[in-house]
Design a protein around this motif. Structure first.
Motif, PDB file in Angstrom:
ATOM      1  N   VAL A 260      -0.943  -4.499   1.902  1.00 29.52           N
ATOM      2  CA  VAL A 260      -0.658  -3.141   1.482  1.00 29.52           C
ATOM      3  C   VAL A 260       0.074  -2.476   2.935  1.00 29.52           C
ATOM      4  O   VAL A 260      -0.784  -2.637   3.848  1.00 29.52           O
TER       5      VAL A 260
ATOM      6  N   PHE B 190      -2.469   5.320  -1.210  1.00 35.76           N
ATOM      7  CA  PHE B 190      -3.262   4.020  -0.716  1.00 35.76           C
ATOM      8  C   PHE B 190      -3.631   3.436  -2.027  1.00 35.76           C
ATOM      9  O   PHE B 190      -3.355   2.215  -2.178  1.00 35.76           O
TER      10      PHE B 190
ATOM     11  N   GLN C 237      -0.761   2.067  -4.122  1.00 33.10           N
ATOM     12  CA  GLN C 237      -0.112   1.109  -3.594  1.00 33.10           C
ATOM     13  C   GLN C 237      -1.105  -0.220  -3.751  1.00 33.10           C
ATOM     14  O   GLN C 237      -0.620  -1.273  -4.186  1.00 33.10           O
ATOM     15  N   LEU C 238      -2.538  -0.149  -3.661  1.00 36.50           N
ATOM     16  CA  LEU C 238      -3.348  -0.997  -3.935  1.00 36.50           C
ATOM     17  C   LEU C 238      -3.173  -1.710  -5.305  1.00 36.50           C
ATOM     18  O   LEU C 238      -3.330  -2.915  -5.534  1.00 36.50           O
TER      19      LEU C 238
END
Length: 185
Positions: A28, A98, A101-102
């Motif tokens: 990431v 985040f 994206q993960l």
């Protein structure tokens, strides 16, 4: 709150091959993570360990519906450091971004050879009794049978069948600090 559809797909595939834990790697941004996903206890758990010179550990509870809180809490500092993100240098670290994206990089297919070892399982599940003894040694009759905490540890590390065996036969699982290479059956 973020719904992690990739964890749902991964879990469905894990069920098909009969496993409760899975290990995988993802990237990431600038950071690489060694990941552990476990459905052996409620809530489910997703743990990330950054790779590199100064590994950082982050643990997320995965609630029903594969939901993870956007609030990063104590995971904020380690994630910020791993991602080289800081509020003064462009984009700050936001939980929702985040996690999105993960979610995009988590695999959907489980691999049989990527199951967790006992020492990894107890690290992910901090409430396990005697975490310094993660290796199954033997069954033993004790008093009135296994305690609820012993049954919980048995289920988390060895699975539902082992817990049922322990309860049915009124035997407690005994654990070792050193690998024993012993199967519970």
């Amino acid at each position: 709150m973020m719904r992690m559809s990739s964890l749902q797909a991964l879990h469905q595939n894990m069920r098909q091959i009969g496993i409760e834990t899975q290990r995988f790697e993802v990237r990431v941004g600038a950071a690489e993570f060694a990941c552990l996903f476990s459905v052996a206890a409620n809530p489910y758990c997703l743990a990330l360990t950054t790779r590199g010179q100064h590994p950082q550990f982050c643990r997320f509870d995965v609630r029903p519906g594969y939901i993870i809180s956007n609030y990063l809490g104590e995971n904020y500092g380690p994630l910020r450091d791993a991602l080289y993100v800081d509020g003064r240098a462009g984009e700050g670290l936001e939980g929702a971004r985040f996690l999105a994206q993960l979610n995009d990089v988590i695999p959907h297919v489980a691999q049989q050879g990527r199951i967790l070892q006992p020492e990894e399982i107890v690290r992910v599940h901090p409430n396990v009794d005697d975490a310094d003894r993660p290796y199954f040694d033997r069954w033993e009759r004790r008093g009135q049978g296994p305690t609820e905490r012993n049954l919980q540890k048995t289920r988390i590390i060895l699975g539902d069948d082992a817990r049922t065996f322990s309860e049915t036969n009124r035997v407690s699982s005994i654990w070792s600090q050193l690998p024993t290479n012993r199967a519970w059956r």
